[in-house]
Design an enzyme around this catalytic site. Structure first.
Site, PDB file in Angstrom:
ATOM      1  N   ASN A 167      -8.912   1.564  10.286  1.00  0.00           N
ATOM      2  CA  ASN A 167      -7.909   1.174  11.387  1.00  0.00           C
ATOM      3  C   ASN A 167      -8.417   1.960  12.658  1.00  0.00           C
ATOM      4  OD1 ASN A 167      -4.223   1.515  12.264  1.00  0.00           O
ATOM      5  ND2 ASN A 167      -6.087   0.716  13.454  1.00  0.00           N
ATOM      6  N   LYS A 170       0.893  -1.126  -0.024  1.00  0.00           N
ATOM      7  CA  LYS A 170       0.033  -0.022   0.089  1.00  0.00           C
ATOM      8  C   LYS A 170       0.955   1.443  -0.159  1.00  0.00           C
ATOM      9  CE  LYS A 170      -3.296   2.840   2.441  1.00  0.00           C
ATOM     10  NZ  LYS A 170      -3.734   3.241   4.002  1.00  0.00           N
ATOM     11  N   ALA A 214      -9.515   5.516   4.759  1.00  0.00           N
ATOM     12  CA  ALA A 214      -9.840   6.713   5.671  1.00  0.00           C
ATOM     13  C   ALA A 214     -11.301   7.286   5.950  1.00  0.00           C
ATOM     14  CB  ALA A 214      -8.758   7.702   5.145  1.00  0.00           C
TER      15      ALA A 214
END
Length: 303
Positions: free
Chosen positions: A250, A141, A228
């Site tokens: 995350n 990534k 995100a």
């Protein structure tokens, strides 16, 4: 046993009982599975049953990381090479002990890099560190940040790094702005997935610009993975309902009051959104209602 673990056991048991065995997807990567995976996520040369990608930062410890990843059903886990020990320090605990490469696809990322040169150097290091287990570690990534306040991508540096990495044989999944033109350029370079942000990293604001995301989805021929900004399970479901191939998160899990339980919720949000997308929602009919029950043979009639 903690409350979250009891809830997890109940939820998993109920889910297993409610899903016909014939339709249950395998939980292991198709690269390891012996049977084809229905509706598998294909990224480059790799196939996965789960469409949820999970980051490994910000958890209390590696044990909580392991429990959250297991609850999420994720097969791809991202690793910030600059912030996580995967062998750089032989005297410190390693993430690989909690999440072995034999079970998970580790996706090295360049979090914390602000130039193309730093990003390329970091991923070269990651490939070297992970090469000892004889796996294929070309899937990475790419993330090149523009400034530490917004963590917004620096697209000129991202494009520069992508060109170098693709040329060197990496399969590049790339964090990018929600700009359909930039996404098309990255695909043209040879990136195997484009990963537009839904909102700023760690903000939990959800999808703030669904229109741009739709423009990217309309033209992309590689997987579009939202990266995100997801805050809760409904955000993930909305992204999947729009047709995104997957969702990476995350902070939404790690910063939850109960990360393990939130990981399980995210798993179901992604799955529900994907099923709704495949089923095809009913058309929206403004200022018009349609009865769900038969109208023939009713007593009386509408005025």
């Amino acid at each position: 046993m903690r409350t979250s673990e009891r809830l997890m056991e109940v939820a998993e048991r109920d889910a297993a009982a409610s899903v016909p065995a014939a339709s249950a997807a395998p939980l292991e990567s198709a690269s390891r599975a012996t049977q084809p995976v229905d509706d598998a996520l294909t990224i480059g040369r790799h196939r996965f049953a789960s469409r949820l990608l999970l980051g490994t930062g910000k958890y209390r410890d590696f044990e909580q990381t392991r429990l959250a990843v297991e609850a999420s059903g994720a097969e791809i886990v991202t690793v910030a090479i600059r912030r996580t020990n995967i062998g750089q320090d032989a005297n410190a605990p390693s993430l690989l002990d909690a999440l072995p490469p034999s079970r998970y696809t580790l996706l090295p990322n360049t979090a914390g890099c602000y130039t193309a040169d730093d990003a390329v150097r970091t991923l070269r290091l990651a490939r070297e560190l992970l090469s000892g287990d004889d796996g294929d570690h070309t899937l990475v990534k790419l993330e090149v940040l523009g400034d530490p306040h917004t963590l917004y991508p620096d697209m000129p540096e991202t494009l520069k790094a992508a060109e170098i990495l693709v040329r060197e044989g990496f399969e590049v999944m790339v964090y990018c702005s929600d700009d359909p033109i930039q996404a098309r350029v990255l695909e043209g370079i040879g990136c195997v997935a484009v990963m537009p942000l839904a909102s700023l990293i760690g903000s939990g604001m959800g999808l703030l610009n669904p229109w741009n995301l739709r423009l990217i989805l309309e033209k992309a021929t590689v997987p579009v993975v939202v990266d995100a900004g997801v805050g809760t399970a409904s955000d993930a479901a909305i992204a999947m309902e729009m047709g995104c191939a997957g969702v990476l998160m995350n902070t939404a899990v790690a910063a939850a009051r109960d990360p393990v339980l939130m990981a399980a919720a995210m798993k179901r949000g992604v799955e529900a959104g994907r099923m709704a997308y495949r089923a095809g929602r009913m058309p929206k009919k403004t200022y018009s209602a349609s009865p769900s029950s038969p109208t023939g043979g009713v007593i009386g009639s509408a005025a």
